[in-house]
Design an enzyme around this catalytic site. Structure first.
Site, mmCIF file in Angstrom:
data_model
loop_
_atom_site.group_PDB
_atom_site.id
_atom_site.type_symbol
_atom_site.label_atom_id
_atom_site.label_comp_id
_atom_site.label_asym_id
_atom_site.label_seq_id
_atom_site.Cartn_x
_atom_site.Cartn_y
_atom_site.Cartn_z
ATOM 1 C CG HIS A 285 0.938 -27.200 3.124
ATOM 2 N ND1 HIS A 285 2.209 -27.588 3.456
ATOM 3 C CD2 HIS A 285 0.516 -28.121 2.210
ATOM 4 C CE1 HIS A 285 2.548 -28.684 2.783
ATOM 5 N NE2 HIS A 285 1.536 -29.016 2.003
ATOM 6 C CB CYS B 169 -23.423 -24.973 9.125
ATOM 7 S SG CYS B 169 -21.707 -25.472 9.253
ATOM 8 C CB SER C 67 11.101 -27.118 1.083
ATOM 9 O OG SER C 67 10.322 -28.287 1.249
HETATM 10 P P1 NAD Z 1 10.712 -28.606 6.895
HETATM 11 O O1 NAD Z 1 10.712 -28.205 8.336
HETATM 12 O O2 NAD Z 1 10.429 -30.013 6.553
HETATM 13 O O3 NAD Z 1 12.142 -28.241 6.252
HETATM 14 C C1 NAD Z 1 12.760 -27.019 6.411
HETATM 15 C C2 NAD Z 1 14.154 -27.117 5.805
HETATM 16 O O4 NAD Z 1 14.746 -25.825 5.830
HETATM 17 C C3 NAD Z 1 15.081 -28.060 6.580
HETATM 18 O O5 NAD Z 1 15.723 -28.942 5.665
HETATM 19 C C4 NAD Z 1 16.094 -27.115 7.242
HETATM 20 O O6 NAD Z 1 17.381 -27.671 7.378
HETATM 21 C C5 NAD Z 1 16.090 -25.936 6.287
HETATM 22 N N1 NAD Z 1 16.406 -24.651 6.917
HETATM 23 C C6 NAD Z 1 15.809 -24.116 8.020
HETATM 24 N N2 NAD Z 1 16.268 -22.878 8.247
HETATM 25 C C7 NAD Z 1 17.203 -22.641 7.287
HETATM 26 C C8 NAD Z 1 18.044 -21.532 6.989
HETATM 27 N N3 NAD Z 1 18.008 -20.415 7.708
HETATM 28 N N4 NAD Z 1 18.887 -21.618 5.944
HETATM 29 C C9 NAD Z 1 18.943 -22.762 5.186
HETATM 30 N N5 NAD Z 1 18.161 -23.830 5.404
HETATM 31 C C10 NAD Z 1 17.301 -23.774 6.438
HETATM 32 O O7 NAD Z 1 9.726 -27.620 6.182
HETATM 33 P P2 NAD Z 1 8.851 -27.794 4.838
HETATM 34 O O8 NAD Z 1 9.626 -28.530 3.808
HETATM 35 O O9 NAD Z 1 8.286 -26.469 4.562
HETATM 36 O O10 NAD Z 1 7.629 -28.765 5.197
HETATM 37 C C11 NAD Z 1 7.018 -28.856 6.397
HETATM 38 C C12 NAD Z 1 5.667 -28.276 6.629
HETATM 39 O O11 NAD Z 1 5.936 -27.357 7.624
HETATM 40 C C13 NAD Z 1 4.945 -27.466 5.615
HETATM 41 O O12 NAD Z 1 3.749 -28.112 5.368
HETATM 42 C C14 NAD Z 1 4.595 -26.138 6.315
HETATM 43 O O13 NAD Z 1 3.218 -25.899 6.184
HETATM 44 C C15 NAD Z 1 4.893 -26.398 7.734
HETATM 45 N N6 NAD Z 1 5.494 -25.338 8.566
HETATM 46 C C16 NAD Z 1 5.369 -24.035 8.228
HETATM 47 C C17 NAD Z 1 5.953 -23.062 9.029
HETATM 48 C C18 NAD Z 1 5.778 -21.636 8.636
HETATM 49 O O14 NAD Z 1 4.760 -21.276 8.036
HETATM 50 N N7 NAD Z 1 6.751 -20.768 8.917
HETATM 51 C C19 NAD Z 1 6.692 -23.423 10.163
HETATM 52 C C20 NAD Z 1 6.795 -24.793 10.491
HETATM 53 C C21 NAD Z 1 6.194 -25.731 9.657
#
Ligand code: NAD
Length: 251
Positions: free
Chosen positions: A127, A163, A201
């Site tokens: 991403h 560009c 994720s």
């Molecule tokens: P998501 O937000 O959809 O899911 C994150 C998952 O992680 C959730 O199910 C949540 O319950 C779980 N989670 C969060 N913290 C946790 C912890 N400490 N222990 C256990 N579980 C935990 O994220 P995704 O699946 O990566 O997809 C969403 C999109 O979010 C991606 O495309 C990404 O590019 C983008 N994103 C990235 C960042 C970053 O780079 N840090 C931050 C926000 C969103």
């Protein structure tokens, strides 16, 4: 499917599975970075509980959408600037250095895997990376600090000096095409993997979430480490629940 609720037990199991595997692929999401202070999208305190995503088409069509997108990027830049890699980033980097992990495929855009020491030849950012910006037409690199200063000066979203194309943070927005090279690298790593570990994720964003499924159907064992249930838990060999930091601090 075997669900493990206790992080210590999960940690021991994951260590055993990695020990027995020959080629491991990690697949990470925003949940890996929440314990570094960067909010995720879909967790209980995720960003989507507060704001709506900006789709690629909106970014291209509307100056207001572009300016709002940049405001969010600069806020994210500040968060990333003060964040440090956590136990999970460090453990994954050590496992890469140990030689068994062939690839870390990440949906994250925060650059924390690099900062923990995962070398670029092992890291696949499907991403993109929010610490960079690029022209949508000619792909010329633009510094985020310069973009921020220019918007503060002009009140307008920037265009490319080379560009005239629109400049955008170097991330894949909803509705934007996936990066071909990164997806090919990811698919190649998955074809050869015998263990695929998805960490932090929600597995709801496509096509990224199809990668664990592809790994499973190509013969790899699938492990999902996440605090809450995901749509792919049913096909996983092992589901490790609980805090990612706790599971990885013992690895
Ligand atoms: P998501 O937000 O959809 O899911 C994150 C998952 O992680 C959730 O199910 C949540 O319950 C779980 N989670 C969060 N913290 C946790 C912890 N400490 N222990 C256990 N579980 C935990 O994220 P995704 O699946 O990566 O997809 C969403 C999109 O979010 C991606 O495309 C990404 O590019 C983008 N994103 C990235 C960042 C970053 O780079 N840090 C931050 C926000 C969103």
């Amino acid at each position: 499917m075997n669900i493990v609720q206790d992080p210590t037990e999960g940690s021991l199991l994951l260590a055993d599975l990695i020990g027995a595997a020959r080629r491991v692929v990690f697949f990470t999401g925003a949940g890996v970075s929440t314990e570094s202070g960067i909010p995720d999208f879909r967790g209980p305190n995720g960003l989507w509980t507060k704001i709506q995503p900006i789709y690629f088409d909106e970014f291209v069509a509307s100056e207001d959408a572009r300016l709002e997108d940049w405001r969010r990027r600069f806020k994210f830049k500040k968060q990333v600037g003060t964040a440090e890699p956590n136990a999970a980033h460090r453990a994954i980097a050590k496992l890469v250095a140990g030689g068994k992990v062939t690839a870390v495929i990440t949906q994250n855009i925060d650059g924390l895997h690099q900062r923990a020491g995962v070398p670029s030849e092992h890291l696949i950012e499907i991403h993109g990376n929010a610490t960079r910006a690029a022209c949508l037409e000619c792909d010329a690199h633009h510094e985020l600090d310069e973009v921020e200063a220019e918007i503060a000066r002009t009140g307008l979203s920037p265009v490319c000096r080379a560009c005239g194309g629109l400049v955008k943070a170097a991330v894949i927005s909803f509705g934007q095409a996936m990066p071909v090279r990164a997806m090919m690298r990811a698919e190649h790593a998955i074809e050869r993997a015998d263990l695929f570990v998805s960490v932090g994720s929600s597995l709801q964003v496509q096509p990224a979430a199809s990668l664990p499924m592809a790994a499973k159907y190509q013969g790899a064992r699938l492990v999902i480490v996440n605090g809450e249930a995901t749509p792919l838990d049913g096909i996983a060999d092992h589901v490790l629940r609980g805090s990612i930091g706790k599971v990885f601090s013992a690895i």
